[in-house]
Structures are given as C-alpha cells and as structure tokens.
Design an enzyme around this catalytic site. Structure first.
Site, PDB file in Angstrom:
ATOM      1  N   ASP A 141      53.868 -24.089 -23.617  1.00 32.91           N
ATOM      2  CA  ASP A 141      53.917 -23.283 -24.843  1.00 32.91           C
ATOM      3  C   ASP A 141      54.413 -21.889 -24.508  1.00 32.91           C
ATOM      4  OD1 ASP A 141      53.654 -21.906 -27.150  1.00 32.91           O
ATOM      5  OD2 ASP A 141      51.527 -22.342 -27.463  1.00 32.91           O
ATOM      6  N   ASP A 182      47.273 -29.520 -23.352  1.00 30.00           N
ATOM      7  CA  ASP A 182      47.528 -28.823 -24.618  1.00 30.00           C
ATOM      8  C   ASP A 182      47.779 -27.334 -24.341  1.00 30.00           C
ATOM      9  OD1 ASP A 182      47.677 -28.580 -27.398  1.00 30.00           O
ATOM     10  OD2 ASP A 182      45.511 -28.247 -27.633  1.00 30.00           O
ATOM     11  N   HIS A 234      50.926 -29.012 -34.815  1.00 25.07           N
ATOM     12  CA  HIS A 234      49.678 -28.386 -34.351  1.00 25.07           C
ATOM     13  C   HIS A 234      48.912 -27.878 -35.561  1.00 25.07           C
ATOM     14  CE1 HIS A 234      50.084 -27.897 -29.867  1.00 25.07           C
ATOM     15  NE2 HIS A 234      51.225 -28.481 -30.198  1.00 25.07           N
ATOM     16  N   SER A 275      42.815 -28.639 -23.175  1.00 24.73           N
ATOM     17  CA  SER A 275      43.331 -27.262 -23.157  1.00 24.73           C
ATOM     18  C   SER A 275      42.888 -26.581 -21.859  1.00 24.73           C
ATOM     19  CB  SER A 275      42.762 -26.481 -24.354  1.00 24.73           C
ATOM     20  OG  SER A 275      41.370 -26.279 -24.179  1.00 24.73           O
TER      21      SER A 275
HETATM   22  P1  13P Z   1      43.256 -27.681 -35.357  1.00 21.68           P
HETATM   23  O1  13P Z   1      42.589 -26.381 -35.085  1.00 21.68           O
HETATM   24  O2  13P Z   1      43.817 -27.737 -36.749  1.00 21.68           O
HETATM   25  O3  13P Z   1      42.378 -28.856 -35.088  1.00 21.68           O
HETATM   26  O4  13P Z   1      44.529 -27.788 -34.374  1.00 21.68           O
HETATM   27  C1  13P Z   1      44.362 -28.221 -33.050  1.00 21.68           C
HETATM   28  C2  13P Z   1      45.584 -28.019 -32.211  1.00 21.68           C
HETATM   29  O5  13P Z   1      46.676 -27.760 -32.673  1.00 21.68           O
HETATM   30  C3  13P Z   1      45.403 -28.180 -30.764  1.00 21.68           C
HETATM   31  O6  13P Z   1      46.569 -27.887 -30.061  1.00 21.68           O
HETATM   32  O1  G3H Z   2      45.044 -25.239 -29.842  1.00 21.02           O
HETATM   33  C1  G3H Z   2      43.890 -24.967 -29.555  1.00 21.02           C
HETATM   34  C2  G3H Z   2      42.893 -26.061 -29.399  1.00 21.02           C
HETATM   35  O2  G3H Z   2      42.106 -26.153 -30.558  1.00 21.02           O
HETATM   36  C3  G3H Z   2      42.077 -25.840 -28.148  1.00 21.02           C
HETATM   37  O3  G3H Z   2      41.196 -24.785 -28.313  1.00 21.02           O
HETATM   38  O4  G3H Z   2      41.610 -23.294 -26.350  1.00 21.02           O
HETATM   39  O5  G3H Z   2      39.419 -23.250 -27.591  1.00 21.02           O
HETATM   40  O6  G3H Z   2      40.017 -25.199 -26.132  1.00 21.02           O
HETATM   41  P1  G3H Z   2      40.526 -24.090 -27.008  1.00 21.02           P
HETATM   42 ZN    ZN Z   3      47.772 -26.333 -30.902  1.00 16.58          ZN
END
Ligand code: 13P
Ligand code: G3H
Ligand code: ZN
Length: 308
Positions: free
Chosen positions: A103, A81, A210, A49
């Site tokens: 996104d 991500d 997700h 991310s």
């Molecule tokens: P969770 O918070 O359910 O693990 O989802 C993670 C996610 O969608 C990351 O993009």
């Molecule tokens: O979709 C979110 C993921 O769990 C990543 O989380 O933005 O805190 O790294 P983050």
């Molecule tokens: Zn996500």
C-alpha cells in the site's frame, strides 16, 4: 490447501461474485470464519495486518491458519493487508504468505509505481501474488464534491497505466468507501460510474474494495444495548457490495463487521451470564456470531458459496 488468489479471482470475475477477505488476529475469529466457509463451500482469503502480526506474533497466526487449512481442507489464501513497505512484504513472502498488499497509495503516482514494481518483482519470483492501491480511501465524508473526488478517488486512466507499468495482480480502488464503522455521515453513496470506467479500461482485471463492511445495524444495536457506545455507525449497504461484485470487484475486505459481531456477542453473553468467568463461554459466543455473520455474507452478499 494454501493457494494464491490467481484462479479464485478468475472464476469470481467470470461468475460475477466476490471472495471475502477477512481480517484475522486470533483463534476464535479464524475458526468462526472457516466454519462458515466450510458449510458454504466457499474459498477464503484470510488477511493479516501489521497490527495483527504485532498483536498475535506472526508465527501464531501462520500456524493457526495452517491448522485451519488442515482441519477444513478449504482453499485458503494467506494475505498481508496494507503492507507499508517492501520490507514487510518481503518478510511475509519469505514466511510463506501466498499474497501480499503493498500500500503505497499515499505516495505520488510515480513513486507508488516504483515501490509496487519492486514488490511485484520479488513476489512473482516466488510465486506470490500482489495487490496494490491507487487513490485514497475517504475519511468520514458527506457529499464529497467533484474536485475532492478527483483528488482522492482512483482516476480510471491512471489505474490502467498503473497496472500496465507495475504488473500487479489486483488493484484496490477508491470510490467512496473508508475503513472503520463511520463510513458515511448522510446517505451512503459510492461512485459506481467511476468503477464502471475503471472496469472498462481494465477488462478481466480483478479489483479490490477496501472498507467494505456493512456495519450491520443488528450488531451496532446489540453493542449499544449492552453497555457499548457507538452511535451513528454506518457502513456500505449490502446491495452496493452486490453491485460492485458485478463490476469487476473480486475481493471484498471485511474487518469492522467481524469486530462488531464478536464484540456484540461477548457484551451480551457477559451481561446475560454475570456469574460466568470462563472465557470459553463468551469467546465461544463471539465465535458463533462471527460464523453466522460470515455465512450470511458468503451466501447472501458475496455469492462465493458452492464455488469449490
Ligand atoms: P472495514 O473497516 O470496512 O471492515 O474494511 C477493512 C479493510 O479494508 C481491511 O483492509
Ligand atoms: O485496513 C485496516 C484493517 O481493518 C486492519 O486494521 O490495522 O487495526 O489491524 P488494524
Ligand atoms: Zn483496507
């Protein structure tokens, strides 16, 4: 090798299983996940991310993932991500990612199409695949009513139009999941009828779920037992993930379950060994917990074991 998800999703779709997409931000998390996949002979998506890039420094994550590939010889996708704009997607593509998510789901339909299309154009030129999102993941919800669902959940006809107009390679959909450890106030429920409709209009097209952590009760209890305070945490039951994998969901995103497993194991290790101050001891315990949890998911929930 470092690969795209194109072939992985094709095989997963045909085989009615899903590939786990695990969020990574440090060495122990990467090692735990990769050891599990190696033992289960499973392909992997490691996703990063914007927050993870900021935390670790992008070059460290890239090199750690390269090390994991060299060491394990597994087919691994390096994925961005929740890329929030064209710029971060471009940066990751130029950095050697094989897959990016744009996104733009919080924008209007037409604007989402426009932004996604721009990323697809740039990515495809470089052999990189793109995931987009349509619909909004729920906040903590109890019994979402029909009009709320129509406002936030993915509309099947729009999903088909979106894929056609953007040329995107996979699509994240909203059917009732949400990010984090508090997904449902009451009984967990997902809109499988909607998922079936989407699959019907988009046959052979890989969908992404997700917010798909199960929030395993074992780790929530351990956290709470060893000084944590996360009451009422609840995720998507494993049976629902299995069901989604039968209905075109080829990528299952998991972050929260990694966080919980690692935190539970570290909390326990520190309390059990009060005189220890060697980080390798408790980080090692965290890494082992991640490995066992991911192995369980691959083998018993996602079904991507023995897929290479
Ligand atoms: P969770 O918070 O359910 O693990 O989802 C993670 C996610 O969608 C990351 O993009
Ligand atoms: O979709 C979110 C993921 O769990 C990543 O989380 O933005 O805190 O790294 P983050
Ligand atoms: Zn996500």
């Amino acid at each position: 090798p470092l690969i795209t998800s194109k072939e992985l999703f094709k095989k997963a779709y045909e085989g009615n299983y899903a590939i786990g997409a695990f969020n990574v931000n440090n060495m122990e998390i990467i090692q735990g996940i990769v050891e599990a996949a190696k033992e289960e002979r499973s392909p992997l998506i490691l996703q990063v991310s914007a927050g993870a890039r900021k935390y670790a420094n992008p070059i460290y994550l890239k090199k750690l993932v390269e090390a994991a590939i060299e060491d394990s010889n597994l087919p691994i996708v390096l994925h961005l991500d929740h890329g929030e704009d064209f710029e971060i997607c471009k940066q990751c593509i130029d950095d050697g990612f094989t897959s990016v998510m744009i996104d733009a789901s919080h924008y209007e339909f037409e604007k989402n199409i426009e932004i996604t299309k721009k990323v697809v154009e740039y990515a495809h030129n470089k052999g990189v695949v793109v995931e987009a999102e349509l619909g909004r993941l729920a906040g903590v919800e109890d019994a979402v009513n029909v009009s709320e669902k129509d406002a936030t959940y993915t509309v099947p006809e729009q999903a088909a139009e979106f894929v056609e107009k953007t040329g995107v390679d996979s699509l994240a959909i909203a059917i009732g999941t949400s990010h984090g450890a508090y997904k449902f106030k009451g009984e967990p429920s997902l809109d499988f009828e909607r998922l079936k409709q989407i699959q019907k209009l988009l046959p052979n097209f890989p969908l992404v779920l997700h917010g798909a952590s199960t929030v395993l009760p074992e780790f929530v209890s351990l956290c709470n037992k060893y000084g944590g305070n996360i009451p009422g945490a609840q995720g998507v039951p494993e049976e629902m993930i299995r069901q989604a994998a039968q209905l075109g969901v080829c990528k299952v995103n998991i972050d929260t379950d990694l966080r919980l497993a690692m935190t539970a194991a570290i909390r326990k290790d520190l309390i059990d060994n009060p005189s220890n101050f060697d980080p390798r001891k408790y980080l090692g315990a965290g890494r082992t917990a991640i490995k066992e949890m991911v192995q369980h998911k691959i083998k018993n929930v996602l079904g991507s074991n023995n897929a290479i």
